[in-house]
Motif scaffolding. Structure first.
Motif, PDB file in Angstrom:
ATOM      1  N   PRO A  67       0.820  -1.206   0.000  1.00 31.54           N
ATOM      2  CA  PRO A  67       0.000   0.000   0.000  1.00 31.54           C
ATOM      3  C   PRO A  67       0.855   1.257   0.000  1.00 31.54           C
ATOM      4  CG  PRO A  67      -0.163  -1.160   2.108  1.00 31.54           C
ATOM      5  CD  PRO A  67       0.786  -1.923   1.254  1.00 31.54           C
ATOM      6  N   VAL A  68       0.311   2.280  -0.645  1.00 35.57           N
ATOM      7  CA  VAL A  68       1.025   3.547  -0.703  1.00 35.57           C
ATOM      8  C   VAL A  68       1.132   4.105   0.712  1.00 35.57           C
ATOM      9  CG1 VAL A  68       0.934   5.903  -1.579  1.00 35.57           C
ATOM     10  CG2 VAL A  68       0.221   4.007  -3.036  1.00 35.57           C
ATOM     11  N   SER A  98      -3.263  -0.132  -4.863  1.00 38.77           N
ATOM     12  CA  SER A  98      -2.595   0.426  -3.682  1.00 38.77           C
ATOM     13  C   SER A  98      -3.502   0.463  -2.452  1.00 38.77           C
ATOM     14  CB  SER A  98      -2.095   1.837  -3.989  1.00 38.77           C
ATOM     15  OG  SER A  98      -3.196   2.667  -4.285  1.00 38.77           O
TER      16      SER A  98
END
Ligand SMILES: Nc1ncnc2c1ncn2[C@@H]1O[C@H](COP(=O)(O)OP(=O)(O)OP(=O)(O)O)[C@@H](O)[C@H]1O
Length: 407
Positions: free
Chosen positions: A66-67, A379
């Motif tokens: 994930p961002v 993301s």
């Protein structure tokens, strides 16, 4: 009869009390993975093997790095400052069930919670199996801490807007101005396309006004106790339009108010004729000004990363995931914070020779794969929600679903 491994409160179905809580649809055709302990009113896992399956299949996990580092429910429940969760997605994917289950989980975790429906086709009452209609705060029976529901009546909200705009520069004033021979101002009214706005309101207007209404409520002391506010929003199309509506309405209302000032000066010579009308126009202007302020607050709220999160709910089909991807792109463009994607109604792996289930599951896995490769969705933190074999209705059922989804 061929059986499939759906998630079901199977052993509980023998109990008559639970029969009341869950419809027993399809219960004979399923193998239960979970069983119900009536004393504690909680579902427990049936076997170690099934526990392993359950945990690997249905817990919060990321499909890709994930961002942002998003924790699970702990992150959602932490802190006592007020937070807003907006659940949105395609029609019928389970937005209401997910929103209601999240609200129950917040309330059971100690947060006085408000769940609001701004979907013109409300289903909160159906989901909670309680009458929550009426457009005011209604307590929900069941959770440990206060949980209230609010179903905003979009027709009523729209009517208020309509009468306010008509009094303050809409078609009512237009007719009046024509009657007074003040044609040049009518042209400016035409530019506002008010007639169109009022007669065929753009989709999303109801919801924008409904959310503005909630903002108005939230300013009152009666609402100050709520630390979690969960919105069950209208299907995707409405939500997307809703995002641009505050700007549109802000501009329109601004124009209406400016125009009203012009009208007032143009008619100053005949002020005495106005009498009562003048007062009601002032009231209407005040209402519009307030609505405009609230619209600005709605816009700010949607973009406030500290206080707000928009959770996209979808199902594992190509169509739904494509739509979710477009929704995420639009939300990103509007700077609306999104961290989580709930994929609801996932079929567990078939432990039997049910061909239909096997084909369906394969199809779903293909759709889930799409998420991993989707630039908009990959993301996000993925939450997988199982398809359960009973309709999710009532607080115990919502608690059951919530405990699986919100971890
Ligand atoms: N995980 C699930 N397993 C089984 N049934 C489910 C699940 N999630 C939702 N449902 C059922 O699907 C139906 C639609 O759910 P829900 O009303 O929550 O969807 P929605 O997205 O809010 O729909 P709408 O857009 O029409 O308001 C309901 O009957 C609900 O009980």
């Amino acid at each position: 009869m061929a059986s499939c491994s759906l998630i079901t409160p199977a052993s509980s179905l023998a109990s008559s009390s639970l029969r009341k809580l869950f419809s027993s649809r399809n219960s004979m055709a399923t193998v239960g993975l979970l069983s119900f302990a009536p004393k504690t009113s909680s579902f427990i896992l049936h076997s170690i093997k099934q526990r392993a399956y359950h945990e690997s299949s249905f817990r919060v996990r990321s499909v890709a790095a994930p961002v942002e580092d998003v924790a699970g429910f702990d992150d959602m429940v932490a802190g006592t400052q007020r937070k807003y969760y907006m659940l949105g997605g395609k029609g019928g994917v389970g937005k209401t069930s997910c929103a209601a289950s999240l609200a129950v989980k917040f309330a059971n975790s100690g947060h006085p919670t408000l769940v609001v429906s701004t979907d013109p086709a409300h289903s909160l009452s159906d989901s909670f199996a309680q009458d929550l209609t009426g457009g005011t705060l209604v307590p929900v029976d069941g959770p440990e801490y206060p949980l209230f529901a609010l179903e905003i009546n979009p027709d009523k909200s729209r009517e208020e807007f309509r009468s306010a705009t008509q009094k303050s520069g809409g078609t009512g004033v237009k007719d009046f101005m024509e009657g007074m021979g003040l044609g040049m101002l009518v042209e400016q009214l035409g530019e506002l396309k008010l007639g169109e706005l009022l007669d065929t309101p753009p989709p999303g207007l109801d919801e924008a006004i409904a959310i503005a209404k909630v903002m108005q409520f939230l300013e009152s002391p009666e609402y100050s106790m709520f630390t979690r506010i969960v919105f069950d929003t209208a299907p995707t199309g409405h939500t997307l339009r809703l995002l641009s509506l505050p700007d549109f309405l802000d501009a329109s209302i601004g124009k209406i108010l400016k125009l009203r000032q012009k009208i007032t000066s143009a008619t100053s010579a005949i002020k005495s004729v106005f009498g009562q009308e003048q007062t009601s126009q002032q009231d209407a202007s005040y209402k519009l000004e307030r609505l405009r302020e609230r619209m600005i607050k709605v816009r700010e709220l949607f973009r406030d990363t500290d206080a707000t999160e928009f959770v996209i709910v979808t199902i594992p089909t190509v169509m739904a995931i494509s739509e979710s991807s477009r929704l995420r792109a639009s939300l990103k463009k509007e700077n609306v914070p999104v961290k989580r994607l709930v994929v609801n109604q996932i079929l567990p792996p078939s432990t039997t020779d049910c061909k239909f289930c096997a084909v369906k599951r394969k199809d779903q896995l293909r759709a889930l794969d799409m998420i991993q490769n989707d630039p908009e969705l990959s993301s996000l933190t993925l939450i997988q929600g199982p398809l359960v074999d009973v309709e999710i209705r009532g607080v115990p059922a919502l608690k059951f679903l919530g405990d699986i989804i919100w971890k």
